[in-house]
Write a protein that holds these residues in place. Structure first.
Motif, PDB file in Angstrom:
ATOM      1  N   SER A   1      54.097  29.089  89.438  1.00  0.00           N
ATOM      2  CA  SER A   1      53.095  29.261  88.382  1.00  0.00           C
ATOM      3  C   SER A   1      52.945  27.987  87.568  1.00  0.00           C
ATOM      4  CB  SER A   1      53.490  30.414  87.462  1.00  0.00           C
ATOM      5  OG  SER A   1      53.576  31.606  88.184  1.00  0.00           O
ATOM      6  N   LYS A   2      54.048  27.315  87.326  1.00  0.00           N
ATOM      7  CA  LYS A   2      54.001  26.055  86.583  1.00  0.00           C
ATOM      8  C   LYS A   2      53.183  25.023  87.342  1.00  0.00           C
ATOM      9  CE  LYS A   2      56.974  22.334  84.985  1.00  0.00           C
ATOM     10  NZ  LYS A   2      58.325  21.788  85.004  1.00  0.00           N
ATOM     11  N   LEU A   3      53.386  24.940  88.652  1.00  0.00           N
ATOM     12  CA  LEU A   3      52.625  23.985  89.454  1.00  0.00           C
ATOM     13  C   LEU A   3      51.136  24.323  89.457  1.00  0.00           C
ATOM     14  CD1 LEU A   3      54.986  23.491  92.522  1.00  0.00           C
ATOM     15  CD2 LEU A   3      54.447  21.818  90.746  1.00  0.00           C
ATOM     16  N   VAL A   4      50.798  25.583  89.621  1.00  0.00           N
ATOM     17  CA  VAL A   4      49.393  25.997  89.623  1.00  0.00           C
ATOM     18  C   VAL A   4      48.753  25.695  88.277  1.00  0.00           C
ATOM     19  CG1 VAL A   4      47.871  28.012  89.726  1.00  0.00           C
ATOM     20  CG2 VAL A   4      49.696  27.737  91.408  1.00  0.00           C
ATOM     21  N   LEU A   5      49.449  26.009  87.212  1.00  0.00           N
ATOM     22  CA  LEU A   5      48.928  25.757  85.869  1.00  0.00           C
ATOM     23  C   LEU A   5      48.780  24.267  85.622  1.00  0.00           C
ATOM     24  CD1 LEU A   5      48.049  27.139  83.272  1.00  0.00           C
ATOM     25  CD2 LEU A   5      50.386  26.977  82.466  1.00  0.00           C
ATOM     26  N   SER A   6      49.729  23.489  86.084  1.00  0.00           N
ATOM     27  CA  SER A   6      49.667  22.038  85.926  1.00  0.00           C
ATOM     28  C   SER A   6      48.454  21.469  86.663  1.00  0.00           C
ATOM     29  CB  SER A   6      50.949  21.402  86.441  1.00  0.00           C
ATOM     30  OG  SER A   6      50.861  20.004  86.412  1.00  0.00           O
ATOM     31  N   ASN A   7      48.214  21.945  87.891  1.00  0.00           N
ATOM     32  CA  ASN A   7      47.054  21.486  88.651  1.00  0.00           C
ATOM     33  C   ASN A   7      45.751  21.873  87.961  1.00  0.00           C
ATOM     34  OD1 ASN A   7      48.636  20.319  90.609  1.00  0.00           O
ATOM     35  ND2 ASN A   7      48.634  22.131  91.924  1.00  0.00           N
ATOM     36  N   ALA A   8      45.687  23.091  87.442  1.00  0.00           N
ATOM     37  CA  ALA A   8      44.485  23.543  86.736  1.00  0.00           C
ATOM     38  C   ALA A   8      44.245  22.698  85.484  1.00  0.00           C
ATOM     39  CB  ALA A   8      44.615  25.017  86.367  1.00  0.00           C
TER      40      ALA A   8
ATOM     41  N   ASN B   1      45.214  19.616  85.014  1.00  0.00           N
ATOM     42  CA  ASN B   1      44.769  18.294  85.445  1.00  0.00           C
ATOM     43  C   ASN B   1      43.295  18.306  85.818  1.00  0.00           C
ATOM     44  OD1 ASN B   1      47.239  17.072  85.044  1.00  0.00           O
ATOM     45  ND2 ASN B   1      47.930  17.398  87.153  1.00  0.00           N
ATOM     46  N   ARG B   2      42.834  19.359  86.505  1.00  0.00           N
ATOM     47  CA  ARG B   2      41.406  19.461  86.857  1.00  0.00           C
ATOM     48  C   ARG B   2      40.550  19.537  85.614  1.00  0.00           C
ATOM     49  NH1 ARG B   2      42.095  24.168  90.801  1.00  0.00           N
ATOM     50  NH2 ARG B   2      43.519  23.223  92.261  1.00  0.00           N
ATOM     51  N   ILE B   3      40.974  20.329  84.647  1.00  0.00           N
ATOM     52  CA  ILE B   3      40.212  20.450  83.401  1.00  0.00           C
ATOM     53  C   ILE B   3      40.156  19.120  82.679  1.00  0.00           C
ATOM     54  CG2 ILE B   3      40.236  21.508  81.112  1.00  0.00           C
ATOM     55  CD1 ILE B   3      41.374  24.036  82.458  1.00  0.00           C
ATOM     56  N   GLU B   4      41.300  18.434  82.640  1.00  0.00           N
ATOM     57  CA  GLU B   4      41.375  17.128  81.976  1.00  0.00           C
ATOM     58  C   GLU B   4      40.469  16.116  82.664  1.00  0.00           C
ATOM     59  OE1 GLU B   4      44.886  13.984  81.715  1.00  0.00           O
ATOM     60  OE2 GLU B   4      45.327  15.841  80.610  1.00  0.00           O
ATOM     61  N   ASN B   5      40.457  16.120  83.988  1.00  0.00           N
ATOM     62  CA  ASN B   5      39.597  15.194  84.730  1.00  0.00           C
ATOM     63  C   ASN B   5      38.128  15.538  84.527  1.00  0.00           C
ATOM     64  OD1 ASN B   5      41.761  13.758  85.698  1.00  0.00           O
ATOM     65  ND2 ASN B   5      41.911  14.946  87.591  1.00  0.00           N
ATOM     66  N   ALA B   6      37.793  16.809  84.440  1.00  0.00           N
ATOM     67  CA  ALA B   6      36.405  17.219  84.223  1.00  0.00           C
ATOM     68  C   ALA B   6      35.942  16.804  82.836  1.00  0.00           C
ATOM     69  CB  ALA B   6      36.274  18.725  84.403  1.00  0.00           C
ATOM     70  N   VAL B   7      36.797  16.869  81.856  1.00  0.00           N
ATOM     71  CA  VAL B   7      36.445  16.482  80.485  1.00  0.00           C
ATOM     72  C   VAL B   7      36.217  14.985  80.408  1.00  0.00           C
ATOM     73  CG1 VAL B   7      37.321  16.351  78.117  1.00  0.00           C
ATOM     74  CG2 VAL B   7      37.575  18.462  79.427  1.00  0.00           C
ATOM     75  N   ARG B   8      36.997  14.220  81.126  1.00  0.00           N
ATOM     76  CA  ARG B   8      36.886  12.749  81.107  1.00  0.00           C
ATOM     77  C   ARG B   8      35.568  12.281  81.736  1.00  0.00           C
ATOM     78  NH1 ARG B   8      42.865  10.700  82.908  1.00  0.00           N
ATOM     79  NH2 ARG B   8      43.947  11.471  81.066  1.00  0.00           N
TER      80      ARG B   8
END
Length: 94
Positions: free
Chosen positions: A77-84, A86-93
């Protein structure tokens, strides 16, 4: 008046000393006098006491397996949440 205040302090110190004495006495009793009895009980001649201590009961093994499964699920769950995140952070950038 000074003697009354002093006497209260003396009484408190006596109570503290008595409590410390009892604690030390119990510690000495368990460490020195009971050590021999405890060692005999664990090692025991022919009773298999030591083997019983080393054997894990099925109930404990079941609980250990369940906890290990929970830990593995939390790691995933930690890995899935971390990936999600990161995707959100990249989309915001972008």
């Amino acid at each position: 008046m000074r003697i009354t205040t002093y006497w209260k302090i003396v009484i408190l110190r006596l109570v503290d000393s008595l409590a410390l004495y009892l604690q030390t006495s119990l510690s000495n009793l368990l460490c020195k006098e009971m050590e021999e009895v405890i060692v005999k009980e664990f090692v025991g001649s022919g009773n298999g006491s030591l083997e019983r201590l080393l054997f894990e009961s099925p109930d404990v093994a079941r609980k250990r397996a369940k906890l290990n499964d929970s830990v593995n699920l939390l790691k995933e769950s930690k890995l899935v949440l971390s990936n999600a995140m990161n995707r959100i952070e990249n989309a915001v950038r972008e």
